[in-house]
Structure formats: structure tokens, C-alpha cells
Enzyme design. Structure first.
Site, PDB file in Angstrom:
ATOM      1  N   LYS A  19    -106.918 -66.868 -50.168  1.00  0.00           N
ATOM      2  CA  LYS A  19    -106.783 -65.784 -51.160  1.00  0.00           C
ATOM      3  C   LYS A  19    -106.658 -66.343 -52.575  1.00  0.00           C
ATOM      4  O   LYS A  19    -107.326 -65.885 -53.499  1.00  0.00           O
ATOM      5  CB  LYS A  19    -105.555 -64.904 -50.847  1.00  0.00           C
ATOM      6  CG  LYS A  19    -105.627 -64.200 -49.507  1.00  0.00           C
ATOM      7  CD  LYS A  19    -104.434 -63.289 -49.280  1.00  0.00           C
ATOM      8  CE  LYS A  19    -103.103 -64.001 -49.188  1.00  0.00           C
ATOM      9  NZ  LYS A  19    -102.979 -64.907 -48.040  1.00  0.00           N
ATOM     10  N   ARG A  93     -98.478 -55.871 -48.528  1.00  0.00           N
ATOM     11  CA  ARG A  93     -98.456 -56.619 -47.268  1.00  0.00           C
ATOM     12  C   ARG A  93     -97.835 -55.813 -46.143  1.00  0.00           C
ATOM     13  O   ARG A  93     -97.707 -56.314 -45.037  1.00  0.00           O
ATOM     14  CB  ARG A  93     -97.580 -57.848 -47.497  1.00  0.00           C
ATOM     15  CG  ARG A  93     -98.248 -59.157 -47.215  1.00  0.00           C
ATOM     16  CD  ARG A  93     -97.215 -60.166 -47.645  1.00  0.00           C
ATOM     17  NE  ARG A  93     -97.453 -61.477 -47.242  1.00  0.00           N
ATOM     18  CZ  ARG A  93     -97.988 -62.398 -48.040  1.00  0.00           C
ATOM     19  NH1 ARG A  93     -98.408 -62.101 -49.234  1.00  0.00           N
ATOM     20  NH2 ARG A  93     -98.071 -63.623 -47.615  1.00  0.00           N
ATOM     21  N   ARG A 127    -102.019 -78.871 -48.160  1.00  0.00           N
ATOM     22  CA  ARG A 127    -102.065 -78.160 -49.456  1.00  0.00           C
ATOM     23  C   ARG A 127    -101.031 -78.742 -50.421  1.00  0.00           C
ATOM     24  O   ARG A 127     -99.901 -79.013 -50.074  1.00  0.00           O
ATOM     25  CB  ARG A 127    -101.753 -76.673 -49.256  1.00  0.00           C
ATOM     26  CG  ARG A 127    -101.540 -75.970 -50.601  1.00  0.00           C
ATOM     27  CD  ARG A 127    -101.591 -74.488 -50.513  1.00  0.00           C
ATOM     28  NE  ARG A 127    -100.600 -73.896 -49.657  1.00  0.00           N
ATOM     29  CZ  ARG A 127    -100.553 -72.598 -49.395  1.00  0.00           C
ATOM     30  NH1 ARG A 127    -101.442 -71.784 -49.918  1.00  0.00           N
ATOM     31  NH2 ARG A 127     -99.626 -72.124 -48.599  1.00  0.00           N
ATOM     32  N   ARG A 160     -95.348 -76.790 -50.626  1.00  0.00           N
ATOM     33  CA  ARG A 160     -94.481 -75.627 -50.492  1.00  0.00           C
ATOM     34  C   ARG A 160     -93.557 -75.781 -49.286  1.00  0.00           C
ATOM     35  O   ARG A 160     -93.974 -76.245 -48.246  1.00  0.00           O
ATOM     36  CB  ARG A 160     -95.336 -74.355 -50.341  1.00  0.00           C
ATOM     37  CG  ARG A 160     -95.796 -73.819 -51.677  1.00  0.00           C
ATOM     38  CD  ARG A 160     -96.830 -72.734 -51.567  1.00  0.00           C
ATOM     39  NE  ARG A 160     -96.567 -71.692 -50.580  1.00  0.00           N
ATOM     40  CZ  ARG A 160     -97.353 -70.616 -50.423  1.00  0.00           C
ATOM     41  NH1 ARG A 160     -98.417 -70.468 -51.189  1.00  0.00           N
ATOM     42  NH2 ARG A 160     -97.078 -69.717 -49.516  1.00  0.00           N
ATOM     43  N   ARG A 171     -95.030 -67.180 -40.342  1.00  0.00           N
ATOM     44  CA  ARG A 171     -95.769 -66.386 -41.351  1.00  0.00           C
ATOM     45  C   ARG A 171     -96.975 -65.708 -40.703  1.00  0.00           C
ATOM     46  O   ARG A 171     -97.301 -64.568 -41.030  1.00  0.00           O
ATOM     47  CB  ARG A 171     -96.230 -67.308 -42.501  1.00  0.00           C
ATOM     48  CG  ARG A 171     -95.076 -67.716 -43.412  1.00  0.00           C
ATOM     49  CD  ARG A 171     -95.417 -68.916 -44.279  1.00  0.00           C
ATOM     50  NE  ARG A 171     -96.550 -68.722 -45.160  1.00  0.00           N
ATOM     51  CZ  ARG A 171     -97.234 -69.714 -45.717  1.00  0.00           C
ATOM     52  NH1 ARG A 171     -96.888 -70.970 -45.497  1.00  0.00           N
ATOM     53  NH2 ARG A 171     -98.234 -69.451 -46.520  1.00  0.00           N
TER      54      ARG A 171
HETATM   55  P1  G5P Z   1     -97.976 -66.055 -50.530  1.00  0.00           P
HETATM   56  O1  G5P Z   1     -97.803 -67.057 -51.591  1.00  0.00           O
HETATM   57  O2  G5P Z   1     -98.729 -64.805 -50.805  1.00  0.00           O
HETATM   58  P2  G5P Z   1     -99.584 -66.412 -48.182  1.00  0.00           P
HETATM   59  O3  G5P Z   1     -98.864 -66.866 -46.978  1.00  0.00           O
HETATM   60  O4  G5P Z   1    -100.112 -65.036 -48.122  1.00  0.00           O
HETATM   61  O5  G5P Z   1     -98.568 -66.825 -49.304  1.00  0.00           O
HETATM   62  P3  G5P Z   1    -101.000 -68.554 -49.127  1.00  0.00           P
HETATM   63  O6  G5P Z   1    -100.232 -69.513 -48.258  1.00  0.00           O
HETATM   64  O7  G5P Z   1    -100.708 -68.558 -50.590  1.00  0.00           O
HETATM   65  O8  G5P Z   1    -100.877 -67.142 -48.551  1.00  0.00           O
HETATM   66  P4  G5P Z   1    -103.831 -68.343 -49.574  1.00  0.00           P
HETATM   67  O9  G5P Z   1    -103.557 -67.994 -50.993  1.00  0.00           O
HETATM   68  O10 G5P Z   1    -104.483 -67.313 -48.703  1.00  0.00           O
HETATM   69  O11 G5P Z   1    -102.540 -68.869 -48.847  1.00  0.00           O
HETATM   70  O12 G5P Z   1    -104.727 -69.642 -49.464  1.00  0.00           O
HETATM   71  P5  G5P Z   1    -105.059 -70.795 -50.563  1.00  0.00           P
HETATM   72  O13 G5P Z   1    -103.818 -71.321 -51.173  1.00  0.00           O
HETATM   73  O14 G5P Z   1    -106.177 -70.357 -51.443  1.00  0.00           O
HETATM   74  O15 G5P Z   1    -105.667 -71.880 -49.549  1.00  0.00           O
HETATM   75  C1  G5P Z   1    -104.825 -72.554 -48.632  1.00  0.00           C
HETATM   76  C2  G5P Z   1    -105.167 -74.052 -48.636  1.00  0.00           C
HETATM   77  O16 G5P Z   1    -106.455 -74.225 -48.070  1.00  0.00           O
HETATM   78  C3  G5P Z   1    -105.239 -74.685 -50.043  1.00  0.00           C
HETATM   79  O17 G5P Z   1    -104.777 -76.014 -49.958  1.00  0.00           O
HETATM   80  C4  G5P Z   1    -106.731 -74.652 -50.385  1.00  0.00           C
HETATM   81  O18 G5P Z   1    -107.109 -75.682 -51.305  1.00  0.00           O
HETATM   82  C5  G5P Z   1    -107.318 -74.907 -48.988  1.00  0.00           C
HETATM   83  N1  G5P Z   1    -108.652 -74.365 -48.754  1.00  0.00           N
HETATM   84  C6  G5P Z   1    -109.215 -73.223 -49.223  1.00  0.00           C
HETATM   85  N2  G5P Z   1    -110.457 -73.083 -48.734  1.00  0.00           N
HETATM   86  C7  G5P Z   1    -110.693 -74.144 -47.929  1.00  0.00           C
HETATM   87  C8  G5P Z   1    -111.797 -74.578 -47.128  1.00  0.00           C
HETATM   88  O19 G5P Z   1    -112.860 -73.945 -47.056  1.00  0.00           O
HETATM   89  N3  G5P Z   1    -111.643 -75.724 -46.424  1.00  0.00           N
HETATM   90  C9  G5P Z   1    -110.481 -76.465 -46.459  1.00  0.00           C
HETATM   91  N4  G5P Z   1    -110.414 -77.596 -45.750  1.00  0.00           N
HETATM   92  N5  G5P Z   1    -109.418 -76.102 -47.219  1.00  0.00           N
HETATM   93  C10 G5P Z   1    -109.526 -74.965 -47.927  1.00  0.00           C
HETATM   94  O20 G5P Z   1     -96.560 -65.590 -49.968  1.00  0.00           O
HETATM   95  C11 G5P Z   1     -95.552 -66.547 -49.673  1.00  0.00           C
HETATM   96  C12 G5P Z   1     -94.313 -65.820 -49.187  1.00  0.00           C
HETATM   97  O21 G5P Z   1     -93.827 -64.948 -50.212  1.00  0.00           O
HETATM   98  C13 G5P Z   1     -93.319 -63.730 -49.646  1.00  0.00           C
HETATM   99  C14 G5P Z   1     -93.355 -63.930 -48.133  1.00  0.00           C
HETATM  100  O22 G5P Z   1     -92.142 -64.522 -47.751  1.00  0.00           O
HETATM  101  C15 G5P Z   1     -94.524 -64.918 -47.970  1.00  0.00           C
HETATM  102  O23 G5P Z   1     -94.463 -65.633 -46.753  1.00  0.00           O
HETATM  103  N6  G5P Z   1     -94.173 -62.612 -50.078  1.00  0.00           N
HETATM  104  C16 G5P Z   1     -93.990 -61.336 -49.732  1.00  0.00           C
HETATM  105  N7  G5P Z   1     -93.063 -60.722 -48.955  1.00  0.00           N
HETATM  106  C17 G5P Z   1     -93.171 -59.368 -48.809  1.00  0.00           C
HETATM  107  N8  G5P Z   1     -94.154 -58.644 -49.358  1.00  0.00           N
HETATM  108  C18 G5P Z   1     -95.099 -59.219 -50.152  1.00  0.00           C
HETATM  109  N9  G5P Z   1     -96.082 -58.467 -50.707  1.00  0.00           N
HETATM  110  C19 G5P Z   1     -95.043 -60.615 -50.367  1.00  0.00           C
HETATM  111  N10 G5P Z   1     -95.805 -61.482 -51.069  1.00  0.00           N
HETATM  112  C20 G5P Z   1     -95.273 -62.690 -50.884  1.00  0.00           C
HETATM  113 MG    MG Z   2    -101.816 -67.892 -52.202  1.00  0.00          MG
END
Ligand code: G5P
Ligand code: MG
Length: 223
Positions: A19, A93, A127, A160, A171
């Protein structure tokens, strides 16, 4: 300058589905304002605000923070955007959060990144994040120019606390139980568009084409 039509978009997908990575490309290409709920929460934790201190243990344990708190935080932030459209990343979410958003704004586009859980687990352990900006790197996929250092500011990168394998599993469970119903909520409103795959670079051209087609004015650049 990018000509902007006001678009109100949400990007969804499991933790680690890309995302943040895809949002950075959408905002760069189409000039939308990007609001990430996770980035906002992590800045509060870093700044040691009262809210950040209260939410830290929830986040570290891989649980969602309470609906009322996150909805207020995001809706307050949205009020500060005085022009242009926006892209919400990580919010809503839960169905209750989606309903809270609906009371104030009509969401016209929801992008869903459908990436297998096994792919995600491998990604998150490699990451590295720049917390103040939310920039993300991956030691395999998009490594920083200098290991452990943010390309733009030169600050140290961190891993993180919630990227530990057992927390990632929690998660993903929270996603299945609490967030998947939100996909159904938006599907029934006819605004959900799903993109499936295991590589962001293969998913991205489809997302980009979708935005160009849906909102042609966004792709016209002023002379
Ligand atoms: P976050 O911060 O919203 P998540 O768990 O939804 O966290 P996250 O972990 O931030 O999502 P993302 O943004 O979907 O993941 O993914 P990203 O960071 O872009 O990519 C992940 C990794 O993969 C990176 O290292 C990237 O470089 C790599 N990557 C990307 N594409 C590729 C690929 O093609 N190949 C490879 N090899 N790598 C790749 O929420 C965190 C916490 O905050 C709270 C909750 O506690 C949550 O757990 N929270 C909420 N709680 C309630 N309601 C809400 N609305 C909340 N929002 C946050
Ligand atoms: Mg994110």
C-alpha cells in the site's frame, strides 16, 4: 503542474501488500494528498505524544487501535487538506471506520491489493523504514543507496517493531477478521477495484492505467 479533479480514494490490502509503495507512485504520478494511518500513528509514537504512548502497545502487539481514536485522527487530518483530492492508506480498516468516513465524505475509488500472505511474510522481515517521512525500502526489492540510510535525508533507517514474524501473523489475522468485511462493504457500493499479484512492479501498470482511465483530467499536464 498536475491538473487535479477532486478524487477521494482509499487503498486497501493486507499488511505488507505494498500500500505504501503503490501510494507513493500514485501521489507522484497524480498529485493526490497521501494520508497513511500507520505513518500518523508512528509519528505520534516517535514524538511521544499522549496518543502515541497510549497506542504503542496495541500496535506492537499487532492489534488494531480503537475505531473512535483513529477515525478522529484521520478525519481531523482530512479537514486540513484545503485543495486537491486524497488517497487514504490503512484507513478505514473496519466497517465502523468506513461508516464514520461515509458520514463526512463520499469515497469514489477503492484500490484493493490482493497479495498472497506467504509473499507478505517474506517481504516484511526485510523492510526498512524512514519513520518521519514514511518512506519504505526493502533489502531485496528497493534497497537504499547506502545500507541503513534514508536516500533523501541521510537519517538512519529502522525496522518496525511490529514486523517481527509472530506480530505479522497477528496483523494478518486482524486483517482477515476485521478488514476483509470492509472490502465487501465497498464492493456492494460498486467502487472496489482489485489488483492481484505477487510483485508491485507488475501490479503498478494496471493501477496506473486504471487511474488514467477513471480520471483522465489527472493525467493531463498543464503547459
Ligand atoms: P500500517 O502502517 O497501516 P499495514 O500493516 O497495513 O501497516 P504496512 O505494513 O505498512 O501495512 P504496506 O504499506 O501495505 O504495509 O506495504 P509496503 O510498506 O509498501 O511494502 C512492504 C514491504 O515490501 C516494503 O519493504 C516494500 O519495499 C516491499 N515491497 C513492496 N513491493 C514489493 C515487491 O514487489 N517485491 C518485494 N520483494 N518487496 C516489495 O498499520 C500499522 C498498525 O497501525 C495500526 C494497527 O495497529 C496496524 O497494525 N493501525 C490501525 N488500527 C486501527 N485502525 C486503523 N485504520 C489503523 N491504521 C493503522
Ligand atoms: Mg504502509
Amino acid at each position: 503542474m498536475v491538473l487535479q479533479r477532486v478524487i477521494r480514494a482509499v487503498i486497501m490490502g493486507p499488511p505488507g501488500s505494498g500500500k505504501g509503495t503503490v501510494s507513493a507512485r500514485i501521489t507522484k504520478t497524480f498529485g493526490l494528498n497521501h494520508i497513511s494511518s500507520g505513518d500518523l500513528l508512528r509519528s505520534n509514537i516517535k514524538e511521544k505524544t499522549e496518543l502515541g504512548l497510549l497506542m504503542k502497545s496495541c500496535i506492537d502487539q499487532g492489534q488494531l487501535v480503537p475505531d473512535g481514536i483513529i477515525s478522529r485522527l484521520i478525519l481531523n487530518d482530512l479537514r486540513t487538506i484545503d485543495h486537491g483530492g486524497w488517497l487514504l492508506d490503512g484507513f478505514p480498516r473496519t466497517v465502523s471506520q468506513a461508516e464514520a468516513l461515509d458520514q463526512v465524505y463520499v469515497v469514489d475509488t477503492v484500490i484493493n491489493l490482493n497479495v498472497p500472505f506467504q509473499t507478505i511474510k517474506e517481504r516484511l522481515t526485510s523492510r526498512w523504514t524512514h519513520i518521519p517521512s514514511g518512506r519504505v525500502y526493502n533489502t531485496d526489492f528497493n534497497p537504499p543507496k547506502v545500507p541503513g540510510i534514508d536516500d533523501v535525508t541521510g537519517d538512519a533507517l529502522v525496522q518496525r517493531d511490529d514486523d517481527r514474524p509472530e506480530t505479522v501473523t497477528r496483523r494478518l489475522k486482524a486483517y482477515e477478521n476485521q478488514t476483509e468485511p470492509v472490502l465487501e462493504y465497498y464492493r456492494s457500493k460498486g467502487v472496489l477495484e482489485t489488483f492481484s499479484g505477487t510483485e508491485t512492479n507488475k501490479i503498478w501498470p494496471h493501477v496506473e492505467a486504471f487511474f488514467h482511465k477513471k480520471i483522465p483530467s489527472l493525467s493531463q499536464r498543464a503547459a
